[in-house]
Write an enzyme that holds these catalytic residues in place. Structure first.
Site, mmCIF file in Angstrom:
data_model
loop_
_atom_site.group_PDB
_atom_site.id
_atom_site.type_symbol
_atom_site.label_atom_id
_atom_site.label_comp_id
_atom_site.label_asym_id
_atom_site.label_seq_id
_atom_site.Cartn_x
_atom_site.Cartn_y
_atom_site.Cartn_z
ATOM 1 N N GLN A 234 5.771 -4.381 -12.230
ATOM 2 C CA GLN A 234 5.354 -3.003 -11.936
ATOM 3 C C GLN A 234 4.427 -2.947 -10.722
ATOM 4 O OE1 GLN A 234 6.452 -0.087 -13.014
ATOM 5 N NE2 GLN A 234 7.967 -1.162 -14.241
ATOM 6 N N SER A 235 4.581 -3.887 -9.809
ATOM 7 C CA SER A 235 3.703 -3.939 -8.646
ATOM 8 C C SER A 235 3.938 -2.758 -7.701
ATOM 9 C CB SER A 235 3.961 -5.248 -7.902
ATOM 10 O OG SER A 235 3.430 -5.198 -6.603
ATOM 11 N N ASN A 236 2.867 -2.021 -7.429
ATOM 12 C CA ASN A 236 2.926 -0.970 -6.407
ATOM 13 C C ASN A 236 3.088 -1.583 -5.025
ATOM 14 O OD1 ASN A 236 2.319 1.311 -8.168
ATOM 15 N ND2 ASN A 236 0.298 0.371 -8.373
#
Ligand SMILES: *Cc1c(COP(=O)(O)O)cnc(C)c1O
Length: 328
Positions: A73-75
């Site tokens: 879920q890395s931005n």
């Protein structure tokens, strides 16, 4: 060093506006927000500012491929994928864990943005970068590596420039800010803000809220200090900085990275129900909760002007789904 030499990826300046209802609720303070959730680039966030400098450097040095790594879920990975799409660079993302049955949130967006996604299992911190890099180089590609989580000095330039942007807005709005609260994780944003305040002569106290549970007592502080020392050789930084000058509030990180507690949920609800603005569960929810506690406990000067610097992260909300429901 020329702060104007950057590849245009976002919408700047981002809005700076009062939080009218919350200023009434926390009546000892005047609250404001800086909307880096509105930077553009595939739904916004603080990585837009960093990537403008990184992509410029990558293109100047004639790379054609970018590898980076992060959580699913890395931005940072989602925004890197978007920047690569715009700059016509091939993008490889190394994401920890197994491929999930369902794609959602940032992972889904990174996929739609055309990134080549490698699920790296137990190697969650970019351990496989060198392996993927050499296999791409064998095919003749010129590969640039953005380290795990995106943290490096070039990226910190984004928040030096952001302070310049803030200074102009404060003059236009005839406003003085006393404190800035924000989420600090890899140290880039914090180092950039610290250097920016120094370079542009602004007297504002930073209140960085630590997000990741620390592995050692002063690890992130040391990272921030290193960025500032690197900056000293290139930029007109005036003060001398030591480890004790790097502030970091560690009171809200106990649950660990990405673990959502009642605190983050309450913060998300507070800003949404009073101002119609979303926070994310991992970073800004935790940082905003920290700010709420500071205001409630009057840990900062009464009657001061307090800015929350929103750093984005909205897509992660869709990953947590009904975990974010508050049962009262
Ligand atoms: C990456 C990120 C941060 C932390 O920024 P750093 O420069 O890594 O400290 C804060 N908020 C959001 C939403 C992020 O994606």
């Amino acid at each position: 060093m020329d702060l104007n030499k950057k590849y245009n990826l976002g919408f700047f300046p981002t809005p700076l506006h009062p939080l009218k209802n919350l200023s009434k609720k926390y009546s000892d303070y005047n609250l404001f927000i800086k909307r880096d959730d509105q930077t553009g680039l595939a739904s916004g966030g603080n990585k837009t500012r960093k990537l403008e400098y990184l992509i410029q450097k990558i293109l100047d040095d004639n790379y054609d491929t970018v590898i980076t790594a992060g959580a699913q879920q890395s931005n940072h990975c989602r925004q890197t994928a978007a920047a690569c799409a715009i700059a016509k660079l091939e993008c490889h993302l190394l994401l920890g864990g197994k491929e999930p049955e369902e794609y959602n949130g940032n992972l889904l967006l990174s996929h739609i943005l055309g990134a080549n996604i490698h699920f790296t299992g137990e190697n969650r911190k970019g351990e496989d970068i060198e392996r993927v890099k050499s296999s791409l180089e064998k095919k003749g590609e010129k590969v640039f590596v953005i380290p795990y989580g995106g943290s490096n000095f070039t990226g910190a330039l984004g928040y030096i420039n952001a302070v310049k942007e803030l200074k102009v807005q404060l003059i236009e709005q005839n406003l003085k800010i006393d404190y800035i609260f924000f989420a600090s994780s890899s140290g880039e944003t914090q180092a950039g803000l610290m250097m920016g305040l120094d370079i542009f002569d602004m007297d504002i106290e930073l209140v960085p809220i630590n997000i990741d549970k620390a592995e050692t007592a002063s690890f992130l502080e040391a990272v921030v200090l290193n960025f500032i020392h690197e900056g000293k050789d290139l930029l007109p930084i005036k003060k001398e900085y030591h480890l004790k000058d790097i502030k970091l509030i560690r009171d809200y990180d106990k649950a660990g990275y990405g673990v959502i507690t009642r605190a983050e949920k309450m913060a998300i609800k507070e800003l949404a129900t009073n101002e119609g603005i979303f926070l994310d569960p991992v970073y800004t929810g935790r940082a905003f909760w920290g700010m709420m506690r500071f205001l409630k406990l009057k840990k900062i000067k009464p009657n001061s002007n307090v800015l929350f610097w929103h750093t984005g992260g909205l897509p992660a909300i869709c990953n947590y789904g009904s975990e974010l429901i508050i049962n009262t």
